[in-house]
Design an enzyme around this catalytic site. Sequence first.
Site, mmCIF file in Angstrom:
data_model
loop_
_atom_site.group_PDB
_atom_site.id
_atom_site.type_symbol
_atom_site.label_atom_id
_atom_site.label_comp_id
_atom_site.label_asym_id
_atom_site.label_seq_id
_atom_site.Cartn_x
_atom_site.Cartn_y
_atom_site.Cartn_z
ATOM 1 N N CYS A 105 33.249 -58.989 -7.748
ATOM 2 C CA CYS A 105 32.169 -58.978 -8.733
ATOM 3 C C CYS A 105 30.893 -58.336 -8.201
ATOM 4 C CB CYS A 105 31.876 -60.403 -9.189
ATOM 5 S SG CYS A 105 33.303 -61.241 -9.918
ATOM 6 N N HIS A 123 24.862 -61.097 -11.640
ATOM 7 C CA HIS A 123 26.257 -61.024 -12.077
ATOM 8 C C HIS A 123 26.522 -62.135 -13.082
ATOM 9 C CE1 HIS A 123 30.515 -61.419 -12.221
ATOM 10 N NE2 HIS A 123 30.569 -62.447 -11.401
ATOM 11 N N ASN A 165 33.005 -63.030 -18.110
ATOM 12 C CA ASN A 165 32.804 -62.522 -16.755
ATOM 13 C C ASN A 165 33.637 -61.252 -16.601
ATOM 14 O OD1 ASN A 165 33.015 -61.968 -13.994
ATOM 15 N ND2 ASN A 165 33.059 -64.119 -13.394
#
Length: 334
Positions: free
Chosen positions: A121, A254, A285
Site C-alpha cells: 500500500c 493511505h 482500500n
Amino acid sequence: MTTITQRSGATATAMLGLGVHRPERIVTNDEICEVLDSSDEWIQTRSGIRTRRYAAEGESLLDMAEIAAQRALEVSGVAAADLGTVIVATSTHVQHTPAAAPVLADRLGSRAAAFDVSAGCAGFCHALSIGSDLVRGGNAGHVLVVGVERLSTFMDPTDRGTAFIFADGAGAVVLGPSDDPGIGPVAWGSDGSRSHVITQSMQCDTLDHDHPLVVQMEGTQVFRWAPFAMVDVAREAVAGAGLELTDLDAFIPHQANLRITETLARNLKLPEGIAVARDVQDSGNTSAASVPLAIEAMVRQGEAKPGDTALLIAFGAGLSYAGQVVRVPPVAGL
C-alpha cells in the site's frame, strides 16, 4: 585517473497532472454479505467502508493503469514520447515477469525505462520519491508514476479480515521540473520483523493458475501499529519540507480503514481546518492506488484544490512506509 561524468537535473520537481480510473461496478456491503458472514453495520463500524469498486470482467490491471495514465498525460500536457521513465506501483499484476510498467509504456507509445515497485500500500509514495529523484538527478525529463490494483482477483470472499476491505482502481501522475518545489523529501522505512502481518505468499510446487493466492492480513496488528508508528514518520516528512503542521491544507493518508485515518489524524494533533481524506468510505482500500484516488476525490469534492499543500503518507506490506509533502496537482476532468 579518468573522471566519470554525472548528470544533474531540475532543481525542483512537482506533480504536473493527475488522472484516475474508478471501475464502473459499485459493490455495496450488502452484496459483500451475500457471501461473507457479516452485515453492513458491522463493516461500517469496523472500517468506515460503505461501498467499493471492482473491475469488470475482462478489465485488467493494465487496462485501468492505461486509462489513468492517459488522463494524467493529457492534463499535464506531456506526450508519452517525452517520458523518461514509467514506474508502476502494484502488488496485483498477475505476472511476475514481465513487469506491468514496460507493457504499459508500450501501450502508451513510449520506449521509456520502465519498472514496477512492490511496496504494498506504500508503493505510490515510494514511486513518487523515486520518480522525483530521477528528474532531479537528470536521468529522466518526465516520469509517469502509476498506482494500480486489481485486488478483487486476490481475495477470499469468505475471509472476515479482508473480503470487505480491498477494492480496485488506478491513479497516475506525471512528474517533471518545476519552478516551485512541489514534492518534498521522503520520510520512509520498513519493519521486516512485522512482515507476517500482510502476506501473499507463493509456493511454486502448489501454484494454481485458476485460483490466485489471496491476500491475508492481521488487521488488528495493522491497527495497533499504523496510527501510532506513522506519527513520527509524518512529522519527519513535514519537517523535512521545512514546514509546520499549520502550513498544511490537507492530510491524505493511505486509505486503509477510516478508523486508522481518524486515529492517526488525532494522534498527529492536526490543526483545525486541515482537510482529511476519507475516500475509503466510497472506494475501499485500493492499496497502491489509494493515495492518488484520494487526492482526486478531495479535489472533486472541493476539499482541496490544485496548489494546496498536502501531506501524503502510506503504509502496508513489508511492513513498509513512506510519506512526503506535496503540492496538489491539476486533476484530469476537474
